[in-house]
Design an enzyme around this catalytic site. Structure first.
Site, short mmCIF file in Angstrom:
data_model
loop_
_atom_site.label_atom_id
_atom_site.label_comp_id
_atom_site.label_asym_id
_atom_site.label_seq_id
_atom_site.Cartn_x
_atom_site.Cartn_y
_atom_site.Cartn_z
N GLY A 110 -57.48 -21.82 -10.04
CA GLY A 110 -58.11 -22.82 -9.19
C GLY A 110 -57.59 -24.19 -9.46
O GLY A 110 -56.60 -24.39 -10.18
N CYS A 111 -58.27 -25.18 -8.92
CA CYS A 111 -57.83 -26.56 -9.09
C CYS A 111 -57.90 -26.99 -10.55
O CYS A 111 -57.19 -27.92 -10.97
CB CYS A 111 -58.70 -27.49 -8.24
SG CYS A 111 -58.56 -27.15 -6.47
#
Length: 847
Positions: free
Chosen positions: A822-823
């Site tokens: 993810g980020c």
């Protein structure tokens, strides 16, 4: 003539052990004639709990949590499997008996039901905890009675409703003399109606509002002494579903009824009479415990404790959803005869030959899919297997197959049975949801639905019945690029794009305003606490919950793409974005910006190049040029790509704008957008997309661009676009528009095509040779995946080089996990209930 598609499916099961015990036909008839039968007294000891019913693998397959192939991989007997499943699924759900009773209250239009007051509170508590049903007022018209009054009603021939040994309600007769309106018949009819409504509620309210015609195809006859079977259950169900624009009709044909209904619905849509037809059926009380005597005799649980229901939405051709090809329809006619050979020839070989096809051209046959663990103890054998052997034998007789290929044909074109023995439910219909998903995944191109039935049950004829139809991939509507903007303006052609409207640094009302700015290009499906007036809304109070709903919507085909933030793509998937040069105005594909396609930069950059070319194809950039940003690993990535090109892969390198040229791109090339596709590692790409989008705001807000792009790679099948918490309204609106455009331009198909080309040119071997050996000696060497569970928690902080090994470590410990990116970096996705145990194993392994 137009075309008809299956837009969406819904499958439901309702656990009904107490209804089985008291109202199932086998138990009820035996109780009347021989109340001292030993197997009746043994029933309570052979009833399953709700959790046992939910975790039973065939039930998980019916609602769509596992595929028929995954079911087949689970060793039999499935009854002894330790599989752990979920009651909810992408296209269906399993409901408890308490919720089934709550639905009886809701669909009761004549106060035929009455309930114990304390049980009403229990029903309300279960409904309040349900994410979908809590939004519906199901108990507004409930009638309560004292325990004494309930007992008196049952003594006067009302049908009792039990939970264990507790009398919680009853169903009264609708007429004192008419046996067609007796309490038992009313119970059967109300249960069928209730389970059909649950199946219909697998669709959104906005979809149901568009339905113009409903065909109900279960086995119950609705009517009174003057018109037995003359009633219209379809319209009653439509009323409960609030299909205010719909009329409808019941269609009965014993086990073949649902396929008759499917073909008729497709014909109505093709002819233009209706645009949206809902085909559905509720469950059959009579079939509960039908083989109970034999199950108890063999020491088995009473597996026929599930009421089944389904719903199919048949609509005008949308260019995406699989087509119902009524030109390939088999039918058992009056003159066919009832021999197995004659029946199978009329349903299988004759329609295929008329279309210039053979059985080899049909990827899957969906026949009578009864669960063999139910039928074999009762002496009925493995029904699906018998059907597939007959189709294979027919293929040999037609000269389409060698006798030595019989077993292979059955394995390739068949599947295990997984449907409850609910009469009309197993016959062909249960595979449709799986078939639509397999077509979307491009693992199959078509499947044939086959429904069969025995008409002698009505004692009017000894005729057999059967009908079949082919469902196939939609070739799509070709919209010229020059007309794309006009096409977006047509509501019927605007793609449905999900948007998780929460989790941002912006208020929810600003997020909704941004979505509203894009409605000329798409139909926004808002997932969050508040909806956008006039557009579909799916309630969610957290980003994690919203993303689970989003994934279900994508998997079911309800939406054609989605935009969200802080999404953990699995390792192997990275996002690819579209950017524009502020200096030259040139368009450039940036591959990649978040996620990770591989832990090794050169290998990741090679994968990113293929993904970038796929997006260039979708954008209409012909013979796109590829440049490699001159970062760590760029030279190695270039060598890998050169090998791929030399093996025949269509790839053209760009030349740097600097005097010395070459495919390695400098900072100047970024500013000028020299290549059509700029390949970079994820960390650098993430920095670049922020500079492109937030450079003019001083880094506070992303004001330009269309977000971080769409995830491509590995097994990613659906278009998920990414924004960040700092994305401003303009960026969010553009991200939605971009996702809609990529859906229209079939980006995911472009990606699959590009990757297939790369595989044909040996990319796997090239990548293996380009991957350094970095796994520690202590890494697990073998691990078999435990049964899949719901993944609703994340473990952060694991180095990306150890991420895969950490997953295998948990697998060895029997904990199901998947890797994600993810980020915030790499994560392990696990079930929240196993978090503490997982951390213990990981600390021991990683330290």
């Amino acid at each position: 003539m137009g075309k008809a598609v299956i837009r969406q499916t819904g499958y439901v099961l309702a656990h009904a052990p107490d209804v089985l015990m008291w109202q199932g036909a086998a138990a009820q008839q035996t109780r009347r004639q021989h109340p001292d039968e030993p197997w009746l007294a043994a029933i309570p000891d052979h009833l399953r709990t709700f959790d046992q019913a939910v975790n039973y693998p065939p039930n998980q397959c019916y609602i769509g949590n596992i595929s028929p192939g995954e079911l087949e991989a689970i060793p039999r007997p499935w009854l002894q499997s330790d599989y752990r499943g979920s009651a909810s699924a992408p296209w269906g759900e399993i409901y408890s008996e308490t919720i089934l009773y709550a639905l009886l209250c809701y669909v009761d239009a004549f106060e035929l039901t009455a309930w114990q007051a304390s049980f009403v509170s229990e029903m309300q508590n279960q409904l309040s905890d349900h994410p979908k049903l809590s939004q519906r007022a199901l108990l507004e018209k409930v009638v309560t009675m004292s325990d004494e009054a309930l007992a008196q009603q049952v003594a006067e021939h009302a049908e009792p409703l039990w939970i264990g040994k507790r009398l919680v309600g009853c169903v009264k007769a609708a007429h004192d003399l008419d046996i067609n309106l007796s309490a038992h018949v009313m119970l059967e009819n109300l249960v069928t109606k209730a389970s059909a409504v649950l199946a219909g509620w697998q669709f959104s309210d906005s979809q149901l509002a568009q339905v113009e015609y409903v065909i109900e195809c279960s086995e119950e006859a609705i009517g009174d002494v003057n018109q037995r079977g003359g009633g219209n259950l379809a319209k009653a169900v439509a009323e409960s579903l609030r299909c205010s624009q719909a009329t409808g009709i019941d269609m009965r044909g014993f086990c073949a009824g649902p396929v008759h209904a499917l073909v008729n619905a497709a014909a109505l849509v093709q002819s233009g009479v209706y645009k949206n037809v809902l085909v559905l059926a509720g469950g059959s009380v009579a079939k509960l415990g039908m083989n109970g005597r034999d199950h108890i005799k063999h020491g088995l649980p009473l597996l026929e404790d599930m009421l089944g229901g389904f719903a199919l939405l048949i609509s005008e051709d949308d260019g995406v959803s699989p087509l119902v090809n009524t030109h390939v329809t088999g039918r058992h006619t009056v003159g066919t005869g009832s021999s197995p050979q004659a029946v199978m020839a009329s349903l299988i070989s004759q329609p295929l030959k008329a279309a210039g096809m053979t059985t080899a051209d049909v990827d899957k046959f969906s026949v009578e899919l009864q669960n063999p663990e139910i039928t074999q103890p009762a002496g009925a054998g493995n029904v699906p297997e018998s059907n597939y052997k007959m189709i294979a034998a027919l293929s040999v007789m037609e000269g389409w197959l060698e006798r030595s290929e019989l077993a292979a044909f059955v394995a390739k074109h068949g599947m295990p049975g997984f449907a409850p023995t609910q009469g009309h439910i197993p016959s062909g219909i249960p595979f449709i949801g799986h078939g639509l998903r397999a077509i979307a995944d491009k693992s199959i191109n078509n499947f044939m639905v086959v429904g069969k039935g025995s008409l002698f049950l009505g004692r009017m004829t000894s005729q057999f019945d059967g009908i079949s139809v082919l469902v196939e991939r939609n070739p799509g509507k070709q919209v010229p690029a020059s007309q794309e903007e006009n096409a977006f303006g047509n509501a019927a052609l605007r793609p449905r794009i999900a948007f998780t409207a929460l989790g941002s640094e912006l208020p929810v009302d600003v997020l909704l305003a941004a979505a509203e700015q894009a409605v000329d290009a798409l139909i926004p499906v808002i997932i969050g606490p508040v909806g956008l007036p006039g557009y579909p809304h799916l309630p969610a109070e957290s980003l994690a919950a919203a993303q689970r709903i989003m994934e279900q919507q994508l998997a079911s085909g309800e939406v054609e793409g989605a935009v969200t933030l802080h999404y953990n793509f699995p390792l192997g998937v990275a996002t690819v974005a579209q950017v524009f040069s502020a200096a030259t105005g040139r368009q450039m594909v940036l591959a990649s910006t978040t996620g990770s396609s591989d832990i090794h930069p050169p290998v990741a950059m090679m994968r990113n190049a293929v993904a970038g070319l796929a997006m260039a194809d979708a954008l209409g950039i012909r013979e796109a040029s590829v440049g490699i940003l001159n970062t760590d690993g760029a030279t190695s990535a270039k060598r890998l790509l050169e090998r791929l090109r030399d093996a025949g892969y269509p790839l053209r390198f760009a030349s740097s704008g600097r005097a010395d040229g070459g495919a390695l791109m400098r900072g100047n090339d970024l500013i000028r957008a020299t290549p059509d596709v700029m390949v970079c590692d994820t960390l650098t790409g993430n920095l670049l997309i922020k500079l492109f989008s937030a450079g003019q705001s001083g880094g506070e807000t992303e004001t330009l661009g269309s977000g971080y792009g769409i995830g491509l790679g590995a097994d990613q099948k659906t278009a998920i676009g990414i924004i960040s918490r700092a994305s401003g309204p303009a960026t969010i609106s553009n991200a939605l528009r971009f996702c809609a455009l990529m859906a229209k331009r079939q980006l995911m198909s472009c990606w699959q095509h590009r990757w297939k080309q790369a595989c044909a040119c040996g990319i796997d071997e090239i990548l293996r040779e380009g991957t350094p050996g970095v796994a520690p000696q202590s890494a697990p060497t073998e691990a078999v995946s435990p049964p899949k569970t719901v993944l609703d928690d994340e473990i952060h902080g694991i180095d990306i080089l150890q991420l895969e090994d950490a997953k295998l470590c948990l697998w060895q410990a029997g904990i199901y996990a998947e890797t994600g990116m993810g980020c915030t970096g790499p994560v392990l996705m696990i079930n929240q209930q196993q978090r503490a145990e997982a951390l213990t194993h990981l600390q021991s392994y990683l330290n």
